[in-house]
Design an enzyme around this catalytic site. Structure first.
Site, PDB file in Angstrom:
ATOM      1  CG  MET A 252      -1.969  -1.070   1.041  1.00  0.00           C
ATOM      2  SD  MET A 252      -3.115  -0.750  -0.234  1.00  0.00           S
ATOM      3  CE  MET A 252      -3.838   0.884   0.146  1.00  0.00           C
ATOM      4  NE  ARG A 253       7.001   2.369   2.064  1.00  0.00           N
ATOM      5  CZ  ARG A 253       7.513   0.777   2.155  1.00  0.00           C
ATOM      6  NH1 ARG A 253       7.533   0.181   1.294  1.00  0.00           N
ATOM      7  NH2 ARG A 253       7.575   0.568   3.604  1.00  0.00           N
ATOM      8  CB  ALA A 254       2.345   2.466  -4.736  1.00  0.00           C
TER       9      ALA A 254
ATOM     10  CG  ASP B  21       5.931   4.911   3.932  1.00  0.00           C
ATOM     11  OD1 ASP B  21       5.152   5.466   3.108  1.00  0.00           O
ATOM     12  OD2 ASP B  21       6.411   3.853   3.876  1.00  0.00           O
TER      13      ASP B  21
END
Length: 666
Positions: A272-274, A362
């Site tokens: 899910m970072r993107a 993050d």
């Protein structure tokens, strides 16, 4: 030292400037990775950015540059001193830096003289609230990159070592530059950079002419040149500060959240970072252009910068977004944006720039702002087309590859850090203390050597009385990278029965393994009347894969020429990089049907193999012979090389257990 080249005076590189400015507005985006060929002003642009960042309020004398308003958890606190203003810092992390220099360590001087545990801050502390710049980040040791990116994502640095336990704020704009020809970053490290930009020199004559004019004018009078661009830089600095101020008020509509999710799903990015990076970047883009709400143009600009390096599924995939891919993904995203949110029981209206800290993989965000009106400046970031085959008798595309078994050089080396063979290194586990060789102080060994003599030296206070003879160094053992030189038989006998397709697949598997283990690689091919260096030794294994796709086959088998060419290449590399041990991988069926001297081809090949064995080159011979009747010629070559001989199918780790240690026992 003269004035830095002004940010506003940079010609072109719109994507790069946009990415840097967006991160300046919102450091929570996660930094910028700049990929590009040499001589494209990557470092110049990054160094110019620091002058645009707003001045900081800091606690006077604080080693960590704390904000007076939020300095309660500072290791130097509690603070009761006055505040002062200073410019944001640009801190450069050298490629050869140690872990201690990056995160800080025990203050040895105070520990050994005063008997106290004191912390000496590192570069992460110096970069707090500024810019941390890593030139040639792809050459930085992997364990340093891990520490660096963890701190950048979490906004804090944690030190637990040598009896010191410290946590301090480390919020900075992380910028890394790299030349892909010198080697790639691992995909999991690429993903930790928020944005990526590919830069290349313009092919437009007018643009190149203006670059020359401005650079020569700057070199002739740096101060005067900077003064001429001062007004433009000041305007950019004011715009950054204004965008930071409006960032928290920018609304991210639920329709745009669904658009972002739809685009990321279309590109099949991992995790899910993107999605979160695209969301933050889109909000920053809206704030930079002065909008109160994120729109489709902000999402598209963010996607161009945040997804090129995240869509790679293999180390040899080219980074970048093709326009057709982007158009298709944006079309899918638009369909999701048009969906009725009430149809999803789990969805609801949401505004703001970010998810909550507990939902952010993050780590906590520092709540900073976001950047520029770059709808027209987020230009092409698409990748180049995959190279096709070259002209020749036949071009073989690599076959589907498999997981290669580990090939190692025997003994313990002292080469470049990596993940292949055993080595004494500056990093890794400490195996003993030594008075002669090692890396870094072995604290326990030093204290143990000094302790028995304290009474004789007249110690009366809490500190230790040390002598030079007490000092002990840490001998560490880790892993090294090697030079893996592939010598590939591309003759007609190899091309028969589709054998070359299997060989190509095996070499790609070994190249992928070399990529993961940070090796330097080279490729030599032999066919027809001689051998050629298809790829001189390089850190760019994707360049090796590209050359392999262009491999021509056919003709006779000058095996001796291939081995002698390998010997010359290795001799040259031994002078250039004497600490990097070589591993020669010969892929052949062992047939020798051509020789430069007109003698016996097989005898010449065995003689050449004996010369390599005399040079103590670690080698592996991969027998590519197939069929029910086998001549065993590759085995004879392996015996002359004093090398391990494997069948082609034995390169698969799935079929053969254990580790092959190439060449002789140490």
């Amino acid at each position: 030292m003269g004035a830095r080249f002004p940010f506003s005076a940079v010609v072109g590189h719109d994507d790069l400037r946009t990415a840097l400015l967006l991160n300046a507005v919102h450091p929570g985006i996660g930094g910028v990775l700049v990929r590009g060929e040499k001589g494209t002003a990557k470092s110049t642009v990054v160094r110019a950015l620091a002058a645009l960042l707003p001045a900081l309020e800091v606690v006077a004398g604080c080693r960590f540059g704390c904000d007076p308003a939020v300095a309660a958890d500072c290791p130097d606190g509690p603070h009761d001193g006055p505040a002062e203003r200073r410019t944001a810092r640009l801190v450069e992390l050298p490629v050869g830096a140690t872990e201690d220099r990056l995160i800080g360590s025990l203050d040895l001087e105070r520990a050994l003289t005063e008997g106290v545990r004191a912390y000496q801050p590192g570069l992460l502390a110096a970069a707090h609230r500024g810019v941390l710049y890593v030139d040639e980040v792809n050459l930085l040791h992997d364990h340093l990159v891990d520490l660096l990116l963890d701190a950048a994502a979490m906004g804090r640095a944690h030190v637990e070592r040598e009896g010191v336990s410290v946590s301090h704020a480390a919020s900075f704009l992380l910028v890394g530059t790299m030349n892909p020809e010198e080697g790639e970053l691992r995909p999991q490290l690429l993903d930790r950079f928020g944005l990526t930009v590919a830069v290349r020199a313009s092919r437009d004559v007018g643009t190149r002419t203006e670059v020359i004019r401005r650079r020569l004018a700057y070199e002739a009078d740096p101060e005067g040149f900077a003064d001429r661009w001062a007004a433009e830089d000041a305007a950019l600095a004011a715009r950054i500060e204004d965008a930071r101020g409006r960032l928290a008020a920018v609304v991210l509509p639920d329709a745009e959240v669904r658009r972002i999710a739809g685009v990321c799903a279309a590109f099949e990015v991992d995790g899910m970072r993107a999605d979160l990076v695209v969301a933050r970047t889109a909000v920053a883009h809206a704030a930079w252009r002065g909008a109160d709400e994120v729109a489709e143009q902000d999402v598209e600009a963010a996607v161009r910068l945040a997804l090129p390096h995240r869509k790679r599924r293999d180390p040899f995939d080219e980074p970048g977004l093709e326009e057709q891919q982007l158009d298709d993904a944006m079309r899918q995203g638009a369909e999701h944006a048009a969906d009725d949110p009430d149809s999803d029981p789990d969805s609801g209206p949401d505004s703001g720039t970010d998810s909550g800290p507990d939902d952010d993989p993050d780590g906590p965000d520092d709540g900073g702002g976001l950047p520029p009106d770059a709808s027209e400046s987020t230009s092409d970031t698409s990748s180049q087309q995959q190279p096709g085959g070259s002209s020749g008798e036949r071009t073989h595309a690599p076959a589907p590859s498999f997981k290669a078994r580990l090939l190692q050089v025997p003994g313990v080396g002292e080469g470049a850090p990596g993940k292949r063979s055993r080595a004494r290194a500056r990093t890794g586990r400490v195996v003993r203390a030594s008075t002669a060789d090692g890396s870094g102080l072995h604290l326990v060994g030093t204290l143990g050597a000094a302790a028995p003599f304290q009474a004789a030296r007249g110690r009366s206070g809490p500190g230790l009385v040390l002598r030079g003879t007490d000092l002990r160094l840490s001998v560490r053992e880790g892993k090294e990278s090697n030079l893996v030189l592939f010598v590939v038989d591309a003759s007609g006998s190899m091309a028969a029965r589709q054998r070359m397709s299997a060989v190509s697949g095996a070499v790609v598997s070994l190249l992928r393994d070399a990529y993961q283990r940070r090796d330097k690689v080279g490729v030599i091919t032999f066919r027809g009347t001689g051998a050629e260096t298809a790829l001189p030794p390089t850190n760019s294994v994707d360049a090796a894969a590209t050359r392999l796709r262009q491999l021509r086959t056919g003709g006779r088998t000058p095996l001796a020429d291939g081995l002698l060419r390998a010997r010359r290449v290795l001799a040259t590399e031994r002078v250039r990089d004497p600490r990097r041990r070589p591993l020669l991988v010969l892929l052949t069926d062992g047939r020798a049907t051509a020789t430069g001297s007109g003698g016996d081809p097989m005898r010449d090949a065995l003689r050449a193999a004996g010369l390599l064995a005399a040079d103590e080159v670690a080698a592996v011979v991969v027998d590519c012979e197939s069929g029910h009747v086998r001549l065993g010629l590759a085995g004879r070559v392996a015996e002359a090389l004093d090398a391990v001989c494997l069948r082609l199918e034995e390169l698969s780790a799935d079929q053969v257990a254990g580790v092959v240690r190439a060449a002789r026992a140490a």
